[in-house]
Design an enzyme around this catalytic site. Structure first.
Site, mmCIF file in Angstrom:
data_model
loop_
_atom_site.group_PDB
_atom_site.id
_atom_site.type_symbol
_atom_site.label_atom_id
_atom_site.label_comp_id
_atom_site.label_asym_id
_atom_site.label_seq_id
_atom_site.Cartn_x
_atom_site.Cartn_y
_atom_site.Cartn_z
ATOM 1 N N HIS A 50 0.853 -1.191 0.000
ATOM 2 C CA HIS A 50 0.000 0.000 0.000
ATOM 3 C C HIS A 50 0.883 1.232 0.000
ATOM 4 O O HIS A 50 1.875 1.290 0.725
ATOM 5 C CB HIS A 50 -0.848 0.104 1.274
ATOM 6 N N CYS B 267 -5.284 5.548 -0.997
ATOM 7 C CA CYS B 267 -4.531 4.298 -0.918
ATOM 8 C C CYS B 267 -4.341 3.741 -2.329
ATOM 9 O O CYS B 267 -5.311 3.489 -3.042
ATOM 10 C CB CYS B 267 -5.282 3.291 -0.047
HETATM 11 MN MN MN Z 1 -4.415 -3.649 3.452
#
Ligand code: MN
Length: 137
Positions: free
Chosen positions: A65, A113
């Site tokens: 991420h 994200c």
């Molecule tokens: Mn995650």
């Protein structure tokens, strides 16, 4: 093909808000907007909004991420560390690292994200050992 997606008062043009069904102990009060998703691209960009008292699942997976805090503040757990983060702060989650985002505050905690478009499913890890009960509502 590129994308130019205007920000609107409600969010982003043509991007629906997906509200996660609350699953206490896993995630609570979290909604998701997929800002960018294309078969021509290797990544996806999502915006998560964690409402006051909410949290994302404590989990790990092989994919990574890249997170940028857009607004509000909250707590990020990654790599055995749990710290407060706010607008502009970056959180990078490497492959295999347990992580969670929590919002013990009174304002929405909003993060961008970026992930691989093709990715493995998260392994849910139950309670975050670094989290404290008072951050849960
Ligand atoms: Mn995650």
């Amino acid at each position: 093909m590129g994308v130019i997606r205007p920000r609107t008062a409600e969010g982003w043009a043509e991007v629906p808000v997906e509200t996660y069904k609350d699953e206490p102990g896993t995630w609570m009060h979290v909604s998701r907007r997929v800002l960018f998703d294309s078969e021509a691209s290797a990544f996806q960009a999502r915006v998560f909004e964690v409402a006051p008292g909410g949290y994302t699942s404590y989990e790990r997976h092989s994919h990574e991420h890249f997170v940028l805090v857009l607004s509000g503040s909250g707590l990020a757990t990654v790599g055995g560390e749990r710290r407060e983060v706010g607008p502009g702060d970056v959180v990078a989650v490497h492959s295999g690292q347990a992580h969670q985002f929590e919002n013990p505050g009174d304002a929405p905690f909003v993060i961008l994200c970026v992930v691989d478009r093709d990715r493995d499913r998260p392994e849910l890890l139950g309670a975050n050992p670094l989290a404290t009960p008072e951050t849960r509502r």
